[in-house]
Write an enzyme that holds these catalytic residues in place. Structure first.
Site, short mmCIF file in Angstrom:
data_model
loop_
_atom_site.label_atom_id
_atom_site.label_comp_id
_atom_site.label_asym_id
_atom_site.label_seq_id
_atom_site.Cartn_x
_atom_site.Cartn_y
_atom_site.Cartn_z
N GLU A 1 -52.51 -26.19 11.89
CA GLU A 1 -51.68 -25.13 12.46
C GLU A 1 -50.35 -25.12 11.71
OE1 GLU A 1 -51.34 -25.06 16.69
OE2 GLU A 1 -53.46 -25.52 16.97
N VAL B 1 -59.05 -21.21 14.82
CA VAL B 1 -59.93 -21.35 13.66
C VAL B 1 -60.66 -20.04 13.38
CG1 VAL B 1 -62.04 -22.51 12.88
CG2 VAL B 1 -60.18 -23.84 13.86
N CYS C 1 -56.01 -30.99 18.53
CA CYS C 1 -57.11 -31.62 17.77
C CYS C 1 -57.15 -33.14 17.87
CB CYS C 1 -57.02 -31.20 16.31
SG CYS C 1 -57.04 -29.41 16.13
N ALA D 1 -43.42 -41.83 11.17
CA ALA D 1 -43.35 -42.41 12.51
C ALA D 1 -42.63 -41.45 13.45
CB ALA D 1 -42.60 -43.74 12.46
N GLY E 1 -49.86 -35.03 18.72
CA GLY E 1 -50.20 -34.15 19.84
C GLY E 1 -51.06 -33.03 19.31
C1 UGA Z 1 -55.19 -31.46 12.45
C2 UGA Z 1 -55.66 -31.87 11.04
O1 UGA Z 1 -54.54 -32.23 10.24
C3 UGA Z 1 -56.42 -30.73 10.37
O2 UGA Z 1 -56.93 -31.15 9.12
C4 UGA Z 1 -57.60 -30.32 11.28
O3 UGA Z 1 -58.32 -29.24 10.73
C5 UGA Z 1 -57.06 -29.92 12.65
O4 UGA Z 1 -56.34 -31.04 13.21
C6 UGA Z 1 -58.23 -29.55 13.51
O5 UGA Z 1 -59.08 -30.41 13.74
O6 UGA Z 1 -58.38 -28.38 13.86
P1 UGA Z 1 -53.15 -30.01 13.45
O7 UGA Z 1 -53.56 -30.53 14.78
O8 UGA Z 1 -52.90 -28.55 13.28
O9 UGA Z 1 -54.26 -30.38 12.32
O10 UGA Z 1 -51.81 -30.73 13.08
P2 UGA Z 1 -51.31 -31.94 12.13
O11 UGA Z 1 -50.39 -31.39 11.12
O12 UGA Z 1 -52.44 -32.75 11.64
O13 UGA Z 1 -50.45 -32.78 13.17
C7 UGA Z 1 -51.04 -33.39 14.31
C8 UGA Z 1 -50.03 -34.21 15.07
O14 UGA Z 1 -49.70 -35.39 14.35
C9 UGA Z 1 -48.70 -33.49 15.33
O15 UGA Z 1 -48.30 -33.77 16.66
C10 UGA Z 1 -47.74 -34.12 14.35
O16 UGA Z 1 -46.41 -34.11 14.80
C11 UGA Z 1 -48.29 -35.54 14.28
N1 UGA Z 1 -47.96 -36.24 13.02
C12 UGA Z 1 -48.45 -35.80 11.84
C13 UGA Z 1 -47.18 -37.40 13.06
O17 UGA Z 1 -46.73 -37.84 14.14
N2 UGA Z 1 -46.91 -38.06 11.90
C14 UGA Z 1 -47.38 -37.64 10.71
O18 UGA Z 1 -47.10 -38.30 9.67
C15 UGA Z 1 -48.16 -36.47 10.67
#
Ligand code: UGA
Length: 430
Positions: free
Chosen positions: A155, A11, A260, A252, A257
């Site tokens: 990310e 960040v 965050c 799904a 992971g």
């Molecule tokens: C997340 C939030 O989306 C951001 O808005 C926030 O700023 C960030 O955390 C934080 O708090 O710093 P991030 O952890 O980078 O961002 O990744 P995401 O794209 O949100 O994905 C998180 C996890 O959820 C991944 O493992 C992804 O594979 C999983 N995921 C995401 C799913 O299994 N299904 C989905 O439909 C979307």
């Protein structure tokens, strides 16, 4: 404006680079000298599309400085961002020791009115905590204000998210303080929401926990679809087209992971309990997520047993595509479970291999997906990198000894995979 960002993690680094790119003078401070040296050599400690170029441009123009000298950064800046890590303690509570240490350092260097902004993800009440620490340790009666300005970047798309956020949340103790932050963010021309400090702090956790809830909900529906003969991709489409639900975060798979969602859901759970609130909704979200990998592994074992000496190719190690981040990555959990059953593991990831080498033991690191597939009994997809969607499945099949694909992210269509000669297992459909 003169800005200081303390903590050059994901960040902090992205925020510093973006503020500099908007024309501000930015000091990025970290007490990790190695990290600062790396950045001063023009190398990035993380993989993030577009970041290296943005950093170079602003360092070359003299607007972005990386230093371990917190004192100089604080004294030069009008606005100081705290962007240090808040890792979980064993009980789920956020460890605020880095935030507390930085607040103390800021206090000791406070020579003029400053706005101290919490950008780290911190539980409600941390604004007050920081305020108290600074009041206690400042050398004179220099004025300051503490603001909460949570970050919502993802990310893999951090620069774009930072430049085009859906909203900018600014939690302030009084409206006068908001002006400096409004001025800083004005060039982005995005929706800005001014709140009190506590509400801004809760918005961050509520947003992440809600997104995690969407993911666990669709994974629960996926479990049901597997038993009932329905197709979770179609169900998600049917739900997501309702504008009140929305199609995002209904993919799904193996669950959420990263650095965050797992940490923030646990921290919010801890906060709710601290305030004596029932949090069974969050407990369910977390429990569903924690069962994703064991459930997937059970399916692999059921089809391949005994796993002893079976060769399994793992495609994707990063916790999601477009990052090299392995924090709370499902790959690590899956590989550990398969190794326990004496499977032989070959791995490939487009960018996370270097990071993985220091973490994964007893696996074969491969140059590409085809090399990983060579001689394998089964191939499992753990991260939905685009590169994997475009693989030549016939060629992959020729390389393998067995013919199983376990697709943990539903990146292929059953027809295509079966026509290449595979037996296909995916999430939430037959
Ligand atoms: C997340 C939030 O989306 C951001 O808005 C926030 O700023 C960030 O955390 C934080 O708090 O710093 P991030 O952890 O980078 O961002 O990744 P995401 O794209 O949100 O994905 C998180 C996890 O959820 C991944 O493992 C992804 O594979 C999983 N995921 C995401 C799913 O299994 N299904 C989905 O439909 C979307």
């Amino acid at each position: 404006m003169n800005v200081c960002v303390i903590g050059v993690g994901y960040v902090g680094l992205v925020t510093g680079a973006v503020f500099a790119d908007l024309g501000n003078e930015v000091f990025c401070v970290d007490n990790d000298k190695r990290k600062i040296d790396t950045l001063n050599r023009g190398e990035m400690p993380i993989y993030e599309p577009g970041l290296k170029e943005m950093v170079k441009r602003n360092v070359d123009d003299g607007r972005l400085v990386f230093t371990t000298n917190l004192s100089k950064g604080v004294k030069t800046a009008k606005v100081i961002f705290i962007a240090v890590g808040t890792p979980p303690k064993p009980n789920g509570e956020s460890d605020l020791s880095a935030v507390e240490a930085v607040a103390k350092e800021i206090a000791l260097n406070l020579d003029d009115y400053k706005i101290v902004v919490n950008k780290s993800t911190v539980p409600v009440g941390t604004g007050n905590l920081v305020r108290n620490i600074i009041e206690k340790h400042r050398r004179s009666d220099v004025e300051f204000d503490v603001v909460s300005n949570p970050e919502f970047l993802k990310e893999g798309s951090a620069i774009a998210d930072c430049l085009n956020p859906d909203r900018i949340v600014i939690g302030v103790p009084n409206h006068h303080v908001a002006m400096a932050l409004l001025e800083l963010y004005a060039p982005l021309e995005r929706t800005m929401l001014i709140t009190d400090v506590e509400s801004a702090e809760v918005i961050k956790y509520a947003s992440n926990a809600f997104l995690a809830t969407k993911i666990s909900f669709i994974n629960f529906i996926a479990n049901l679809c597997e038993r009932a003969g329905a197709d979770v991709s179609l169900v998600a489409k049917g739900m997501g087209t309702d504008s009140r639900i929305g199609k995002e975060f209904l993919q799904a798979g193996l669950g959420y992971g990263g650095s965050c969602f797992p940490k923030d859901t646990l921290s919010l759970l801890h906060t709710a309990k601290k305030f004596g609130e029932d949090a069974s909704i969050l407990e369910s979200v977390i429990a569903i997520n924690q069962d994703r990998v064991p459930r997937f592994v059970r399916r692999i074992v059921a089809r391949l047993k005994p796993l002893n000496r079976k060769v399994i190719a793992v495609l994707g190690l990063a916790f999601k595509p477009n990052t090299d981040d392995l924090r709370d990555a499902k790959s690590l959990e899956i590989i550990k479970a398969l190794q326990k059953k004496n499977a032989v593991i070959k791995v490939y990831d487009p960018v996370a291999m270097d990071n993985a080498r220091s973490i994964l033991k007893g696996v074969t690191f491969c140059k590409n997906a085809y090399e990983a597939a060579r001689g394998a009994d089964a191939l499992i997809v753990v991260t939905d990198w685009n590169e994997f969607k475009l693989l030549n499945l016939e060629k992959l099949h020729q390389e393998m000894r067995g013919n199983f694909i376990f697709d943990g992210r539903n990146i292929y269509s059953k027809e295509r995979v079966e026509s290449a000669g595979f037996e296909y297992h995916c999430i939430g459909k037959q």
